[in-house]
Design a protein around this motif. Structure first.
Motif, PDB file in Angstrom:
ATOM      1  N   GLU A 116     103.866  93.957  12.771  1.00 21.67           N
ATOM      2  CA  GLU A 116     104.749  94.616  13.735  1.00 21.67           C
ATOM      3  C   GLU A 116     103.936  95.409  14.759  1.00 21.67           C
ATOM      4  N   ALA A 117     102.873  96.074  14.317  1.00 21.46           N
ATOM      5  CA  ALA A 117     102.012  96.817  15.245  1.00 21.46           C
ATOM      6  C   ALA A 117     101.349  95.858  16.231  1.00 21.46           C
ATOM      7  N   LEU A 118     100.908  94.717  15.748  1.00 17.52           N
ATOM      8  CA  LEU A 118     100.282  93.721  16.613  1.00 17.52           C
ATOM      9  C   LEU A 118     101.270  93.182  17.633  1.00 17.52           C
ATOM     10  N   ARG A 119     102.507  92.973  17.231  1.00 17.77           N
ATOM     11  CA  ARG A 119     103.529  92.470  18.155  1.00 17.77           C
ATOM     12  C   ARG A 119     103.781  93.443  19.292  1.00 17.77           C
ATOM     13  N   LYS A 120     103.622  94.741  19.035  1.00 19.73           N
ATOM     14  CA  LYS A 120     103.816  95.730  20.100  1.00 19.73           C
ATOM     15  C   LYS A 120     102.689  95.644  21.123  1.00 19.73           C
TER      16      LYS A 120
ATOM     17  N   GLY B 251     114.250  93.641  17.388  1.00 17.40           N
ATOM     18  CA  GLY B 251     113.679  92.719  16.409  1.00 17.40           C
ATOM     19  C   GLY B 251     114.178  91.292  16.561  1.00 17.40           C
ATOM     20  N   VAL B 252     114.604  90.956  17.769  1.00 15.80           N
ATOM     21  CA  VAL B 252     115.156  89.635  18.049  1.00 15.80           C
ATOM     22  C   VAL B 252     114.088  88.782  18.722  1.00 15.80           C
TER      23      VAL B 252
ATOM     24  N   GLU C  81     114.065  91.293  27.714  1.00 10.47           N
ATOM     25  CA  GLU C  81     113.116  90.893  26.673  1.00 10.47           C
ATOM     26  C   GLU C  81     112.615  92.106  25.890  1.00 10.47           C
ATOM     27  N   LYS C  82     112.364  93.212  26.575  1.00  6.97           N
ATOM     28  CA  LYS C  82     111.934  94.423  25.884  1.00  6.97           C
ATOM     29  C   LYS C  82     113.037  94.920  24.963  1.00  6.97           C
ATOM     30  N   PHE C  83     114.270  94.885  25.433  1.00  4.21           N
ATOM     31  CA  PHE C  83     115.420  95.270  24.612  1.00  4.21           C
ATOM     32  C   PHE C  83     115.475  94.410  23.348  1.00  4.21           C
TER      33      PHE C  83
END
Length: 81
Positions: free
Chosen positions: A21-25, A64-65, A57-59
């Motif tokens: 999750e940290a990497l995805r940010k 988590g979509v 996209e940010k939303f």
């Protein structure tokens, strides 16, 4: 068992999930848009469309979509006015 946006189910330690999750940010995965959601996006004037796409996209990422559907599009639109 953790379920990732890819539709895969596998046993992952909570630590691995947090790292993912940290990497995805830092490096978010590209968003997939359904054809219906893309059609709705094209209703937005062309000169604000790129900014609207980024905001939607940010939303979706924050929710988590991994795919923008009409439902996600409408939820973002409702939130942003």
């Amino acid at each position: 068992m953790a379920k990732l946006d890819f539709g895969l189910e596998m046993s992952l330690s909570p630590d691995i999930v947090k790292k993912f999750e940290a990497l995805r940010k830092i490096a978010p995965l590209p968003m997939e848009w359904t054809a219906d959601a893309e059609a709705r996006l094209k209703e937005i004037p062309f000169f604000v469309r790129p900014a609207a796409r980024k905001k939607i996209e940010k939303f979706a990422q924050e929710q988590g979509v991994g795919q923008i559907t009409v439902e996600v599009y409408e939820a973002a639109k409702k939130q942003f006015g």
